[in-house]
Write a protein that holds these residues in place. Structure first.
Motif, PDB file in Angstrom:
ATOM      1  N   LYS A  15       0.836  -1.193   0.000  1.00  0.00           N
ATOM      2  CA  LYS A  15       0.000   0.000   0.000  1.00  0.00           C
ATOM      3  C   LYS A  15       0.875   1.249   0.000  1.00  0.00           C
ATOM      4  N   LYS A  16       0.612   2.132  -0.925  1.00  0.00           N
ATOM      5  CA  LYS A  16       1.364   3.378  -1.012  1.00  0.00           C
ATOM      6  C   LYS A  16       0.406   4.547  -1.175  1.00  0.00           C
ATOM      7  N   GLU A  17       0.717   5.628  -0.518  1.00  0.00           N
ATOM      8  CA  GLU A  17      -0.066   6.849  -0.652  1.00  0.00           C
ATOM      9  C   GLU A  17       0.792   7.898  -1.354  1.00  0.00           C
ATOM     10  N   ALA A  18       0.232   8.515  -2.367  1.00  0.00           N
ATOM     11  CA  ALA A  18       0.958   9.561  -3.090  1.00  0.00           C
ATOM     12  C   ALA A  18       0.938  10.846  -2.276  1.00  0.00           C
ATOM     13  N   GLU A  19       2.110  11.429  -2.084  1.00  0.00           N
ATOM     14  CA  GLU A  19       2.213  12.692  -1.359  1.00  0.00           C
ATOM     15  C   GLU A  19       3.095  13.650  -2.151  1.00  0.00           C
ATOM     16  N   VAL A  20       2.806  14.923  -2.030  1.00  0.00           N
ATOM     17  CA  VAL A  20       3.564  15.950  -2.746  1.00  0.00           C
ATOM     18  C   VAL A  20       4.160  16.911  -1.723  1.00  0.00           C
TER      19      VAL A  20
END
Length: 311
Positions: A15-20
């Motif tokens: 599981k990966k969450e995209a963050e900027v």
């Protein structure tokens, strides 16, 4: 080849969450500022690292001029390391109109045999000094480089696009992980094919850039045999992926509807700038069946991703 599916539902993926980050937004905006920068002429100071200089130069090896060592009105960015050795470093701190003697040594791997490892003297005249000026980071800049009226709106759009790219990258990585696991769980006959088609696809991409496959091989030193060998692992992976996905299509009775096939034909007609009716005349039953299978395979990708379990 016959494929016996193993587990293909509930595949676990990371599981990966995209963050900027703010740094990423700034870096992207800085690229736009660089692309919209302008050069202004400097007359009241010496050259600095990062300046652009217009120079004349004349090169000597063993006291003699050598071929290719002379140029007038040459544009050079100091610090770009586009010249040999420490050539550019010796032009930092010099003034407009100054004549500079630059001493360098050609590298042993230099492409001209008679210059390899040789010390050289360049007589350089600095004719112009220019500095890159970046646009101010304000609403006017945002209006120049985007469809937005304010800098805040432009920043928000940059963040949104970076986030979308990251989310798409995560999606592609998860798809690859899932299909890889399904391949591991399946049993199938191995095939050492597909490389010729992939070579043809690569040649077509080169041709679109104005380069032939033969020219590419000359530049890179590749042989046809070596290229085929290099492509074999990719070809095998492509075949394995296709086979297990077609098996999922069969196992789940996945089909493309007539409407979906018609939509794909419309996209193809638009791509090839053809009338849809003319394209349909050229598409036979076998081709239409293949298009339907391609769409079903894509649906199978979406199915196994939906069925996957993030951990």
């Amino acid at each position: 080849p016959e494929v016996t599916l193993g587990d293909y539902k509930g595949i676990e993926v990371e599981k990966k969450e995209a963050e900027v980050s703010e740094e990423e937004i700034t870096a992207e905006i800085d690229k736009a500022r660089e692309a919209n920068s302008r050069l202004i002429t400097i007359e009241d100071r010496a050259t600095e690292d990062g300046d652009t200089v217009i120079i004349d130069f004349d090169g000597y090896v063993d006291g003699k001029q050598f071929e290719g060592g002379y140029a007038e009105d040459y544009t050079l960015v100091l610090g770009s390391h586009s010249f040999i050795d420490n050539f550019e470093d010796q032009l930092v701190g010099k003034n407009l109109g100054e004549d500079v003697e630059v001493n360098v040594t050609f590298p042993e791997e230099y492409h001209v045999d008679e210059l390899k490892g040789k010390p050289a003297l360049f007589k350089v005249k600095i004719k112009e000094i220019q500095k890159k000026e970046l646009p101010e980071l304000d609403d006017d800049f945002a209006q120049d480089v985007s469809d937005f009226d304010t800098l805040d709106e432009y920043k928000a759009d940059v963040e949104k696009k970076i986030l979308e790219n990251k989310e798409n990258q995560i999606k592609r990585e998860q798809e690859d992980q899932i299909i890889e696991k399904i391949i591991e769980n399946a049993q199938m006959e191995m095939i050492a094919a597909q490389t010729r088609q992939m070579t043809q696809e690569f040649a077509q991409r080169l041709q679109s850039q104005g380069l032939s496959l033969e020219q590419y091989m000359q530049f890179t030193g590749l042989t046809p045999q070596k290229m085929m060998e290099d492509l074999e692992p990719q070809a095998l992976k492509r075949i394995q992926s296709r086979l297990v996905l077609e098996a999922v299509v069969a196992a789940e009775n996945i089909e493309a509807s007539d409407e979906e096939i018609d939509k794909e034909l419309e996209n193809m007609a638009s791509m090839y700038q053809m009338e849809i009716d003319k394209l349909k005349e050229l598409i036979g039953d076998d081709e239409k069946k293949q298009i339907g299978m391609d769409l079903a395979v894509q649906k199978a990708v979406e199915f196994v991703v939906k069925e996957a379990v993030e951990k």
